[in-house]
Each structure stands twice: as structure tokens, then as C-alpha cells.
Design an enzyme around this catalytic site. Structure first.
Site, PDB file in Angstrom:
ATOM      1  N   ARG A   1       2.528   6.727  -4.404  1.00  0.00           N
ATOM      2  CA  ARG A   1       3.812   6.249  -4.952  1.00  0.00           C
ATOM      3  C   ARG A   1       4.230   7.185  -6.091  1.00  0.00           C
ATOM      4  O   ARG A   1       3.900   6.931  -7.250  1.00  0.00           O
ATOM      5  CB  ARG A   1       3.665   4.811  -5.463  1.00  0.00           C
ATOM      6  CG  ARG A   1       3.266   3.851  -4.376  1.00  0.00           C
ATOM      7  CD  ARG A   1       3.122   2.424  -4.851  1.00  0.00           C
ATOM      8  NE  ARG A   1       2.302   1.697  -3.899  1.00  0.00           N
ATOM      9  CZ  ARG A   1       2.745   1.214  -2.728  1.00  0.00           C
ATOM     10  NH1 ARG A   1       4.010   1.350  -2.409  1.00  0.00           N
ATOM     11  NH2 ARG A   1       1.912   0.597  -1.907  1.00  0.00           N
TER      12      ARG A   1
ATOM     13  N   CYS B   1       5.120  -1.750  -0.340  1.00  0.00           N
ATOM     14  CA  CYS B   1       6.311  -0.905  -0.140  1.00  0.00           C
ATOM     15  C   CYS B   1       7.547  -1.761   0.134  1.00  0.00           C
ATOM     16  O   CYS B   1       8.638  -1.471  -0.356  1.00  0.00           O
ATOM     17  CB  CYS B   1       6.095   0.059   1.027  1.00  0.00           C
ATOM     18  SG  CYS B   1       4.712   1.185   0.779  1.00  0.00           S
TER      19      CYS B   1
HETATM   20  C1  BEZ Z   1       1.403  -1.462   0.825  1.00  0.00           C
HETATM   21  O1  BEZ Z   1       1.228  -2.672   0.893  1.00  0.00           O
HETATM   22  O2  BEZ Z   1       2.513  -0.969   0.646  1.00  0.00           O
HETATM   23  C2  BEZ Z   1       0.233  -0.558   0.950  1.00  0.00           C
HETATM   24  C3  BEZ Z   1      -0.983  -0.979   0.456  1.00  0.00           C
HETATM   25  C4  BEZ Z   1      -2.098  -0.147   0.577  1.00  0.00           C
HETATM   26  C5  BEZ Z   1      -1.969   1.086   1.192  1.00  0.00           C
HETATM   27  C6  BEZ Z   1      -0.722   1.517   1.657  1.00  0.00           C
HETATM   28  C7  BEZ Z   1       0.382   0.688   1.531  1.00  0.00           C
END
Ligand code: BEZ
Length: 242
Positions: free
Chosen positions: A148, A65
Site C-alpha cells: 500500500r 482494499c
Molecule cells: C486485503 O484485505 O486487502 C489484503 C489483505 C492481505 C493481503 C492482501 C490484501
């Protein structure tokens, strides 16, 4: 399904936000009000006349993110040049959003980007009211975080494209920009865009609606239109944003 005394079918359960039908391409984008890192947001009124990329992310202070927010922020001017505003959401609270965006600016370097200030609104959605309206919560993936999701919404507040990615996969920002340009180009010239179209490539002319037009096209009567077959014709246009 159970039956009432007069044999009218009765739903077994009352619909909950999680079972609200997801908005689809061509639907009006659901209206909402929310708190954001840029103050209160009323959608769609605050975005009247603009295209909007409304996207969700799973959680603040997570690496994928973070890389996405830095990329969105660094491309904000490119989207603005396409009359497109950005609007983010996660089910985290406002103070978490503020702390995360401050950390991004002060500490994070990624892909040559640093000192990145996120100035587009990031809305809080602790109650999951907005994310549920938009089908951003997919319990098979996570019941506590949004996936997402990307909703491309036009200036009339109509949903024009929807793209989903799972938690583990960061979005492709070239594709998001390409999608905006393709939609705007299609609107401006009443055309469609073929597979792997890039701005500057030829576009698809709508298929002939009569035998006469089909014949004329094959005889080269329409200037600038080149037909591979009567139903498959291409031409050059100025892509949106140039
Ligand atoms: C992230 O790194 O944004 C992420 C990865 C796995 C689950 C939720 C967020």
C-alpha cells in the site's frame, strides 16, 4: 563485481525493474502510460496543474482494499476541493478491476458507506512495469502484489511525500488529507508544520538566517510571529483549502 580485460569493473548482472532505484521525495514522478477503468492514462500529462495521490493496493476483491477504495471514493470531493486527483493501481487486470468496482457499488456496505461508485481511474499493471518504476513491489512483503504505497505528487509532477503501509494495514485517510493540506499550506506561506499539526494550528516560521533577524524576532519586531527561542518561532496562517 568482475573485471574486464582492461580492468574496468563490470556489473555482475544487468539491472532489472526490481532493482531500479525507487523515486524519492523531490524527484520528478516517473512518466508512464497505462490502461485504466476510466480509459487510457498518460501520466503526468493528464494530471497537469493538479496535485495527485497515486496509490497502489495489493489486489482486487480483498477486504482491506475494498474498505480503502470506498473511503477514497467517498472523500473524492474533499480531495478535489484541494485540487487533488486520485489515481489507483494494482497488478490485477482491467476486467478484474471493472468487476470489483461493480461489486463494490452493488453489494458492499462499510462504515456507513454504500452504493459507492469509484469514478477515479484504477490502472492495470499486470506486467508490474509501473509498480516497479515506483518501488511499489516489495518482495520481502510480496513479490506478486503491490504494497500500500502512497505518492503525493504536486502540480509540477514532483514527488512531495511518500507513505508506505504493509498488506495487512489499511491507510489512515485523515492523515492523507492532512498531508495534502500541510504541503499546500507550507508552499503557500513559505512555512513548515510542527508535530501533529492540524489545519488551523500555528505553523513554524523558517529559522532566522542572521544574528540581526534572530535578535529582532526575540524582541518581537515581526508582527504576528511569536518566538519560544530565536530558532523556534510560530505564527497563524490561513490553511490551504479554507
Ligand atoms: C486485503 O484485505 O486487502 C489484503 C489483505 C492481505 C493481503 C492482501 C490484501
Amino acid at each position: 563485481m568482475t573485471l574486464t580485460q582492461d580492468s574496468t569493473p563490470m556489473p555482475a548482472t544487468t539491472p532489472t525493474p526490481a532493482t531500479t532505484p525507487m523515486p524519492r521525495i523531490g524527484d520528478k514522478a516517473p512518466a508512464f502510460t497505462a490502461k485504466s477503468t476510466q480509459g487510457d492514462v498518460s501520466f503526468p500529462e493528464d494530471f497537469a496543474g493538479s496535485w495527485v495521490i497515486f496509490f497502489s493496493h495489493p489486489a482486487d476483491f480483498t477486504p482491506v482494499c475494498t474498505s480503502e477504495f470506498m473511503t477514497f471514493a467517498s472523500m473524492q470531493d474533499e480531495f478535489a476541493a484541494l485540487n487533488t486527483k486520485l489515481l489507483g493501481l494494482s497488478v490485477d487486470g482491467l476486467f478484474s478491476h471493472i468487476a470489483w468496482l461493480r461489486t463494490i457499488k452493488e453489494r458492499i456496505e462499510f462504515n456507513g458507506m454504500k452504493d459507492v461508485e469509484v469514478t477515479f481511474p484504477l490502472i492495470e499493471d499486470i506486467t508490474m512495469e509501473v509498480s516497479s518504476k515506483y518501488g511499489m513491489i516489495m518482495p520481502g512483503e510480496s513479490s506478486t502484489q503491490a504494497v500500500r504505497a502512497v505518492f503525493i505528487i504536486d502540480p509540477e509532477a514532483v514527488i512531495r511525500a511518500i507513505i508506505y503501509y504493509p498488506l495487512s494495514m489499511g491507510r489512515n485517510f485523515d492523515e492523507l488529507k492532512r498531508a495534502i493540506i500541510a504541503l499546500q499550506t507550507a508552499d503557500q506561506h513559505a512555512v513548515a508544520t510542527p508535530a501533529d499539526w492540524r489545519p488551523g494550528d500555528r505553523v513554524i516560521v523558517p529559522p532566522a538566517g542572521s544574528c540581526g533577524t534572530a535578535k529582532e524576532r526575540m524582541e518581537g519586531a515581526e508582527e504576528g510571529v511569536e518566538c519560544v527561542d530565536w530558532f523556534f518561532c510560530l505564527k497563524d496562517v490561513e490553511p490551504a483549502g479554507r
